[in-house]
Design a protein around this motif. Sequence first.
Motif, PDB file in Angstrom:
ATOM      1  N   LEU A 131     -82.341  29.781 -26.169  1.00 16.16           N
ATOM      2  CA  LEU A 131     -83.242  29.160 -27.144  1.00 16.16           C
ATOM      3  C   LEU A 131     -82.757  27.776 -27.567  1.00 16.16           C
ATOM      4  CD1 LEU A 131     -84.147  32.172 -29.445  1.00 16.16           C
ATOM      5  CD2 LEU A 131     -85.568  31.110 -27.676  1.00 16.16           C
ATOM      6  N   ASP A 132     -81.441  27.602 -27.636  1.00 17.96           N
ATOM      7  CA  ASP A 132     -80.872  26.307 -28.003  1.00 17.96           C
ATOM      8  C   ASP A 132     -80.906  25.303 -26.863  1.00 17.96           C
ATOM      9  OD1 ASP A 132     -80.335  27.198 -30.539  1.00 17.96           O
ATOM     10  OD2 ASP A 132     -78.230  27.667 -30.132  1.00 17.96           O
ATOM     11  N   CYS A 133     -81.146  25.805 -25.666  1.00 22.03           N
ATOM     12  CA  CYS A 133     -81.158  24.946 -24.482  1.00 22.03           C
ATOM     13  C   CYS A 133     -82.227  23.871 -24.638  1.00 22.03           C
ATOM     14  CB  CYS A 133     -81.435  25.792 -23.245  1.00 22.03           C
ATOM     15  SG  CYS A 133     -81.543  24.857 -21.727  1.00 22.03           S
ATOM     16  N   GLY A 134     -81.861  22.661 -24.334  1.00 22.26           N
ATOM     17  CA  GLY A 134     -82.812  21.552 -24.441  1.00 22.26           C
ATOM     18  C   GLY A 134     -84.002  21.696 -23.525  1.00 22.26           C
ATOM     19  N   HIS A 189     -88.531  23.038 -24.315  1.00 24.34           N
ATOM     20  CA  HIS A 189     -89.286  22.053 -25.075  1.00 24.34           C
ATOM     21  C   HIS A 189     -90.758  22.445 -25.093  1.00 24.34           C
ATOM     22  CE1 HIS A 189     -89.312  20.993 -20.833  1.00 24.34           C
ATOM     23  NE2 HIS A 189     -90.520  20.552 -21.046  1.00 24.34           N
ATOM     24  N   TRP A 223     -79.270  34.896 -25.364  1.00 24.00           N
ATOM     25  CA  TRP A 223     -80.610  34.554 -25.864  1.00 24.00           C
ATOM     26  C   TRP A 223     -80.553  33.357 -26.800  1.00 24.00           C
ATOM     27  CZ3 TRP A 223     -85.394  34.877 -24.585  1.00 24.00           C
ATOM     28  CH2 TRP A 223     -86.412  34.686 -25.513  1.00 24.00           C
ATOM     29  N   ARG A 224     -79.571  33.352 -27.703  1.00 27.45           N
ATOM     30  CA  ARG A 224     -79.419  32.207 -28.618  1.00 27.45           C
ATOM     31  C   ARG A 224     -79.130  30.930 -27.833  1.00 27.45           C
ATOM     32  NH1 ARG A 224     -76.943  36.181 -31.539  1.00 27.45           N
ATOM     33  NH2 ARG A 224     -74.846  35.562 -30.901  1.00 27.45           N
ATOM     34  N   GLU A 225     -78.291  31.044 -26.812  1.00 27.54           N
ATOM     35  CA  GLU A 225     -77.981  29.870 -25.994  1.00 27.54           C
ATOM     36  C   GLU A 225     -79.215  29.388 -25.242  1.00 27.54           C
ATOM     37  OE1 GLU A 225     -75.139  28.502 -22.274  1.00 27.54           O
ATOM     38  OE2 GLU A 225     -74.671  30.368 -23.315  1.00 27.54           O
TER      39      GLU A 225
END
Length: 129
Positions: free
Chosen positions: A75-78, A81, A71-73
């Motif tokens: 959310l961090d995914c570009g 947007h 989930w953190r990954e």
Amino acid sequence: VLRIGTSISVGSGTTTLFWFDRWAGDTPFTARFPDLFSIAVDPLISVERALIDLGRLAFRRPFGPPESAAWRELLDCGALHEPVVDGGPDQVRWRLEPSGQFSTKSLYQAIAPSSAPPPLRRCGPSACL
């Protein structure tokens, strides 16, 4: 099978599937985040619905450690947007051809096992090339 060769440029996101389509990178999120996908309530959610409110990405149970990391990954995914809801239609491109246009030959080459013999090697008196 056609999803193998498609990539999507998201416009409004209404016709692009968040989990199944290649819209953020070379791999669909089903393969990139299998732990999250396996517990997703709505596997057919559109990019538009998912990005307008990440709360719409509902899951059947609370996250364990693997899902929390995924989930953190995510959310961090570009790719996550600010959506442009009036961005026009989503555009599908056939990534297996330089022209971006579908061809049966390129699809066949992507899914058919290779039957070509191994490359020939030339051997000389002291070594093979």
